[in-house]
Motif scaffolding. Structure first.
Motif, PDB file in Angstrom:
ATOM      1  N   VAL A  57     -19.199  16.676 -59.531  1.00 45.24           N
ATOM      2  CA  VAL A  57     -20.378  17.356 -58.979  1.00 45.24           C
ATOM      3  C   VAL A  57     -21.467  17.496 -60.035  1.00 45.24           C
ATOM      4  O   VAL A  57     -22.647  17.283 -59.745  1.00 45.24           O
ATOM      5  N   ARG A  58     -21.100  17.841 -61.261  1.00 40.56           N
ATOM      6  CA  ARG A  58     -22.117  17.953 -62.323  1.00 40.56           C
ATOM      7  C   ARG A  58     -22.848  16.613 -62.501  1.00 40.56           C
ATOM      8  O   ARG A  58     -24.072  16.567 -62.581  1.00 40.56           O
ATOM      9  N   PHE A  59     -22.104  15.518 -62.559  1.00 41.07           N
ATOM     10  CA  PHE A  59     -22.709  14.197 -62.712  1.00 41.07           C
ATOM     11  C   PHE A  59     -23.670  13.915 -61.551  1.00 41.07           C
ATOM     12  O   PHE A  59     -24.792  13.455 -61.760  1.00 41.07           O
ATOM     13  N   ALA A  60     -23.212  14.170 -60.322  1.00 40.02           N
ATOM     14  CA  ALA A  60     -24.026  13.888 -59.135  1.00 40.02           C
ATOM     15  C   ALA A  60     -25.310  14.713 -59.138  1.00 40.02           C
ATOM     16  O   ALA A  60     -26.401  14.183 -58.877  1.00 40.02           O
ATOM     17  N   LEU A  61     -25.188  15.992 -59.439  1.00 43.14           N
ATOM     18  CA  LEU A  61     -26.389  16.851 -59.460  1.00 43.14           C
ATOM     19  C   LEU A  61     -27.324  16.477 -60.602  1.00 43.14           C
ATOM     20  O   LEU A  61     -28.548  16.488 -60.443  1.00 43.14           O
ATOM     21  N   ASP A  62     -26.756  16.120 -61.752  1.00 44.38           N
ATOM     22  CA  ASP A  62     -27.602  15.661 -62.871  1.00 44.38           C
ATOM     23  C   ASP A  62     -28.339  14.380 -62.489  1.00 44.38           C
ATOM     24  O   ASP A  62     -29.505  14.196 -62.860  1.00 44.38           O
ATOM     25  N   ALA A  63     -27.688  13.488 -61.752  1.00 42.72           N
ATOM     26  CA  ALA A  63     -28.338  12.252 -61.312  1.00 42.72           C
ATOM     27  C   ALA A  63     -29.511  12.558 -60.390  1.00 42.72           C
ATOM     28  O   ALA A  63     -30.583  11.956 -60.518  1.00 42.72           O
ATOM     29  N   VAL A  64     -29.331  13.501 -59.482  1.00 47.48           N
ATOM     30  CA  VAL A  64     -30.433  13.899 -58.588  1.00 47.48           C
ATOM     31  C   VAL A  64     -31.561  14.509 -59.407  1.00 47.48           C
ATOM     32  O   VAL A  64     -32.736  14.187 -59.213  1.00 47.48           O
TER      33      VAL A  64
END
Length: 105
Positions: free
Chosen positions: A60-67
């Motif tokens: 989730v951290r990776f996904a939110l950082d990507a956004v």
């Protein structure tokens, strides 16, 4: 929670999900639907053998950082895990659709 597992996270746009990979195997994913304005996180899954090892949090951290890094969309956390993770990490609240954004300097 036990030791944090070392994983790689990648976006798989063909399957509309971010994937957690360990030893070449997908062990978890966070599904999404993207529009021009938002990324709706709909479901997060981690294989039962890897639960409690920090996989979902890293994913989730990776996904939110990507956004956030993309800078053009906001997040709609329909998935209960993503919603709860954001609540525990308030620095990500400004990414959420409809939330107040910090004032520009």
């Amino acid at each position: 929670m036990t030791d944090k597992l070392d994983i790689d996270v990648r976006d798989n746009p063909e399957r509309s999900r971010y994937e957690a990979v360990h030893d070449g195997e997908v062990i978890g994913f966070a599904e999404y639907d993207k529009t021009e304005d938002v990324v709706v996180f709909t479901h997060t899954v981690v294989d039962s053998g890897y639960e409690g090892k920090g996989v979902a949090g890293q994913l989730v951290r990776f996904a939110l950082d990507a956004v956030r890094d993309e800078g053009t969309r906001e997040v709609v956390p329909q998935c209960s895990y993503v919603k709860g993770w954001i609540a525990k990490h308030p620095d990500y609240i400004p990414l959420v659709y409809g939330q107040a954004k910090p004032a520009a300097d």
